[in-house]
Every structure is written in structure tokens, then in C-alpha cells.
Design an enzyme around this catalytic site. Structure first.
Site, PDB file in Angstrom:
ATOM      1  N   SER A 148      33.513  26.761  30.977  1.00  0.00           N
ATOM      2  CA  SER A 148      34.517  26.711  29.904  1.00  0.00           C
ATOM      3  C   SER A 148      34.573  28.080  29.242  1.00  0.00           C
ATOM      4  CB  SER A 148      34.121  25.674  28.852  1.00  0.00           C
ATOM      5  OG  SER A 148      34.911  25.835  27.684  1.00  0.00           O
ATOM      6  N   TYR A 162      27.667  22.727  23.332  1.00  0.00           N
ATOM      7  CA  TYR A 162      28.518  22.645  24.537  1.00  0.00           C
ATOM      8  C   TYR A 162      28.681  24.038  25.144  1.00  0.00           C
ATOM      9  CZ  TYR A 162      32.925  22.098  27.208  1.00  0.00           C
ATOM     10  OH  TYR A 162      33.908  22.113  28.173  1.00  0.00           O
TER      11      TYR A 162
HETATM   12  P1  NAP Z   1      37.848  14.284  30.752  1.00  0.00           P
HETATM   13  O1  NAP Z   1      39.318  14.092  30.878  1.00  0.00           O
HETATM   14  O2  NAP Z   1      37.147  13.838  29.517  1.00  0.00           O
HETATM   15  O3  NAP Z   1      37.142  13.614  32.025  1.00  0.00           O
HETATM   16  C1  NAP Z   1      35.759  13.710  32.138  1.00  0.00           C
HETATM   17  C2  NAP Z   1      35.328  13.093  33.443  1.00  0.00           C
HETATM   18  O4  NAP Z   1      33.917  13.265  33.551  1.00  0.00           O
HETATM   19  C3  NAP Z   1      35.620  11.611  33.523  1.00  0.00           C
HETATM   20  O5  NAP Z   1      36.083  11.308  34.815  1.00  0.00           O
HETATM   21  C4  NAP Z   1      34.253  10.980  33.284  1.00  0.00           C
HETATM   22  O6  NAP Z   1      34.034   9.760  33.984  1.00  0.00           O
HETATM   23  C5  NAP Z   1      33.345  12.022  33.864  1.00  0.00           C
HETATM   24  N1  NAP Z   1      31.986  11.913  33.329  1.00  0.00           N
HETATM   25  C6  NAP Z   1      31.566  12.048  32.036  1.00  0.00           C
HETATM   26  N2  NAP Z   1      30.245  11.868  31.951  1.00  0.00           N
HETATM   27  C7  NAP Z   1      29.816  11.615  33.222  1.00  0.00           C
HETATM   28  C8  NAP Z   1      28.556  11.339  33.802  1.00  0.00           C
HETATM   29  N3  NAP Z   1      27.440  11.279  33.058  1.00  0.00           N
HETATM   30  N4  NAP Z   1      28.496  11.120  35.141  1.00  0.00           N
HETATM   31  C9  NAP Z   1      29.597  11.174  35.905  1.00  0.00           C
HETATM   32  N5  NAP Z   1      30.824  11.417  35.419  1.00  0.00           N
HETATM   33  C10 NAP Z   1      30.929  11.637  34.088  1.00  0.00           C
HETATM   34  O7  NAP Z   1      37.452  15.842  30.948  1.00  0.00           O
HETATM   35  P2  NAP Z   1      38.304  17.094  31.473  1.00  0.00           P
HETATM   36  O8  NAP Z   1      38.999  17.687  30.320  1.00  0.00           O
HETATM   37  O9  NAP Z   1      39.046  16.741  32.704  1.00  0.00           O
HETATM   38  O10 NAP Z   1      37.100  18.090  31.814  1.00  0.00           O
HETATM   39  C11 NAP Z   1      36.570  18.236  33.107  1.00  0.00           C
HETATM   40  C12 NAP Z   1      35.593  19.406  33.097  1.00  0.00           C
HETATM   41  O11 NAP Z   1      36.267  20.602  32.667  1.00  0.00           O
HETATM   42  C13 NAP Z   1      34.400  19.224  32.162  1.00  0.00           C
HETATM   43  O12 NAP Z   1      33.254  19.783  32.752  1.00  0.00           O
HETATM   44  C14 NAP Z   1      34.805  20.040  30.935  1.00  0.00           C
HETATM   45  O13 NAP Z   1      33.695  20.480  30.204  1.00  0.00           O
HETATM   46  C15 NAP Z   1      35.563  21.177  31.574  1.00  0.00           C
HETATM   47  N6  NAP Z   1      36.508  21.819  30.658  1.00  0.00           N
HETATM   48  C16 NAP Z   1      37.543  21.139  30.095  1.00  0.00           C
HETATM   49  C17 NAP Z   1      38.395  21.783  29.213  1.00  0.00           C
HETATM   50  C18 NAP Z   1      39.546  21.087  28.541  1.00  0.00           C
HETATM   51  O14 NAP Z   1      40.123  21.678  27.600  1.00  0.00           O
HETATM   52  N7  NAP Z   1      39.947  19.915  28.947  1.00  0.00           N
HETATM   53  C19 NAP Z   1      38.179  23.133  28.908  1.00  0.00           C
HETATM   54  C20 NAP Z   1      37.118  23.798  29.492  1.00  0.00           C
HETATM   55  C21 NAP Z   1      36.284  23.125  30.377  1.00  0.00           C
HETATM   56  P3  NAP Z   1      34.442   8.320  33.383  1.00  0.00           P
HETATM   57  O15 NAP Z   1      35.944   8.381  33.339  1.00  0.00           O
HETATM   58  O16 NAP Z   1      33.928   7.325  34.335  1.00  0.00           O
HETATM   59  O17 NAP Z   1      33.826   8.278  32.023  1.00  0.00           O
END
Ligand code: NAP
Length: 253
Positions: A148, A162
Site C-alpha cells: 500500500s 497498517y
Molecule cells: P476488501 O475489499 O476489504 O477485501 C479483502 C479481502 O481479503 C476479502 O476477500 C476478504 O475475505 C479477504 N480477507 C480478509 N482477511 C482474510 C484472512 N484472514 N484470510 C483470508 N482472506 C482474508 O479489500 P481490498 O480493498 O480489495 O484490498 C485488497 C488488498 O489491497 C489488501 O491487502 C489491502 O491492504 C490492499 N490495498 C487496498 C487499498 C484500497 O484502497 N482498497 C489500498 C492499498 C492497498 P472475506 O470476503 O472472506 O472476508
């Protein structure tokens, strides 16, 4: 050669967009989820409807026994892994460091850092071209980790823990990339900026992506699909000389 990809947290957000795009590109995709079985099944159905192969696999990536069971199932049902996207990740509510608990930090690092390490360790055992007791004589592979921009910015006043966890992901990416560079394995990371997914609501800020728009040089949040495009490029042979790289996809932020 058959390409078998595991996307952790593949049911929603960036993970779902990555699983769907990779499915279109011909990867057999294991769609991991922790709790939301319905979303993961829907991604699997969409890949299958497009003529692809996919499998939904439950595992909390921070639980070693569950990760081992997930890999055993993928080995059996899809074949040896050739690609891994360590996408599963969590944020937490807005808190200063002096308000945060050890329990919060343990969850933050267990999922974002140890989950990435556990899934990578099992992937390397299957991908490495090195022969020996631990290694099965794999045919190489690619790992992409989700970092991130918080790792660069620090997350002050919001979630420094985080940011620190994602900083660990960046260093792990560099170290693992160098460790396995001669074993047919590339390891890279993507550092997204503010992306419009449900992760912000999970941290108690459902409007965060839109609210942050004015702080982003491009004046808008990114989409999950824009991150998926970068991830799938890093997975592909087109990125054959990229390893140990951390790619910012952040609208200039
Ligand atoms: P999201 O929409 O909240 O989705 C998170 C996913 O991770 C869900 O499918 C969830 O599964 C899964 N998950 C959470 N805890 C888990 C665990 N213990 N074991 C297995 N799966 C787990 O998140 P996102 O925004 O797509 O983010 C994806 C990645 O990108 C993350 O690593 C996040 O830190 C990174 N990121 C996101 C952003 C942003 O602005 N969105 C920015 C920078 C980095 P369930 O649905 O089954 O709970």
C-alpha cells in the site's frame, strides 16, 4: 504449461478483479476467502461461465493449518501452483498509536504479514526449480504481494500499524525475490493508492475513497480493475525481467 493461480481474499475488491481477469487470460484460479463464501462462489461461477477453471477455497491466511489444508486441496484439484497473489488484507478503525492495543497489532500483522509469508513459503516449495527434500522440483512461478502507499506515507493519525505491516511486505518482497531469483521464481509487489472497495467501510470510513479524491493528483480514487491490470501484468511473461520491484499504482499519490 498449465498456469495455476491462488488469489488470497479473491472473493471481493481487488482480489475478485484479479481472479476474474486472470481467469479470462487462461489461468486456473483458486479463489480463497476467509468468511464470505457467497462472494467467492460468485467469482468462481463467473470464471467457469467464461469457459475457465476455478475453485473456491476457504482459509484464514493467518492460520498455518488452514493454509496447509488449502494448498493440499489446490494441489489435488488444480495441480501444482505456478502463481500466487497475496491479496488478503485488513485495515482497522482510525486510531493513534497511543490508543492501539496489542491485540489489534497482532491481528494486523497476522493477516497482512504472516499470511503473506505463510502463503509464499508454501508457494516457493511448489514453484522452486531447486531439487531436494523440501522441494518437489517445480517449474518456476510468480508471486505478487499487495502492499500500500501507506508503507511510503506512514498512515499517521489513521493506521500507522497498517502502514508498518505493509512496510514489512515491501521488504519481504525484496528479500524473497533475491533469495529465489535463480530458482525460476519472480516476486514483486503492487502498492495501490486509494482504491474504491469495501475495505474503507471495514475500517469505519465507507466514504473514504471519495473523500480522499482531492488529495490524489489525479483527483479520483482508483478502481479494483486498475490494480488487477498491474497485478496480472506482473504475473505475465511480459514482466519476465521484473523481480524485487514495488510498483506504485496510485494516481500520482
Ligand atoms: P476488501 O475489499 O476489504 O477485501 C479483502 C479481502 O481479503 C476479502 O476477500 C476478504 O475475505 C479477504 N480477507 C480478509 N482477511 C482474510 C484472512 N484472514 N484470510 C483470508 N482472506 C482474508 O479489500 P481490498 O480493498 O480489495 O484490498 C485488497 C488488498 O489491497 C489488501 O491487502 C489491502 O491492504 C490492499 N490495498 C487496498 C487499498 C484500497 O484502497 N482498497 C489500498 C492499498 C492497498 P472475506 O470476503 O472472506 O472476508
Amino acid at each position: 504449461m498449465k498456469q495455476v493461480l491462488l488469489v488470497t481474499g479473491g472473493g471481493r475488491g481487488i482480489g475478485a478483479a484479479t481472479a476474474l481477469l486472470a481467469g479470462q487470460r487462461g489461468y486456473a484460479v483458486a479463489v480463497n476467502y476467509a468468511a464470505d463464501a457467497a462472494s467467492a462462489s460468485s467469482v468462481v461461477e463467473r470464471i467457469r461461465a467464461g469457459g475457465g477453471q476455478a475453485l473456491a477455497v476457504q482459509a484464514d491466511v493467518s492460520e498455518e493449518a488452514q493454509v496447509l489444508a488449502m494448498y493440499a486441496r489446490i494441489d489435488q484439484e488444480l495441480g501444482p501452483l505456478t502463481a500466487l497473489v497475496n491479496n488478503a488484507g485488513v485495515v482497522d478503525s482510525t486510531q493513534r498509536v497511543d490508543e492501539q492495543s496489542l491485540a489489534r497489532w497482532q491481528r494486523m500483522f497476522a493477516i497482512n504479514v504472516f499470511g503473506t509469508l505463510l502463503c509464499s513459503r508454501e508457494a516457493v516449495k511448489r514453484m522452486s526449480t531447486k531439487h531436494g527434500d523440501t522441494y518437489g522440483g517445480g517449474k518456476g512461478g510468480v508471486i505478487v504481494n499487495l502492499s500500500s502507499v501507506a508503507a511510503r506515507l506512514g498512515g499517521a493519525g489513521q493506521y500507522v500499524d497498517y502502514a508498518a505491516a505493509k512496510g514489512a511486505v515491501d521488504v519481504f518482497t525484496l528479500g524473497l525475490a533475491r533469495e529465489v531469483a535463480t530458482e525460476g521464481i519472480r516476486v514483486n509487489a503492487v502498492r495501490p493508492g486509494v482504491i474504491d472497495t469495501d475495505i474503507h467501510a471495514s475500517g469505519g470510513q465507507p466514504d473514504r475513497a471519495q473523500r480522499m479524491a482531492s488529495a490524489i493528483p489525479m483527483q479520483r480514487p482508483g478502481t479494483a480493475s486498475e490494480i488487477a491490470q498491474a497485478i496480472v501484468w506482473l504475473l505475465s511473461h511480459e514482466a519476465s525481467y521484473a523481480t524485487g520491484a514495488v510498483l506504485d499504482v496510485s494516481g500520482g499519490r
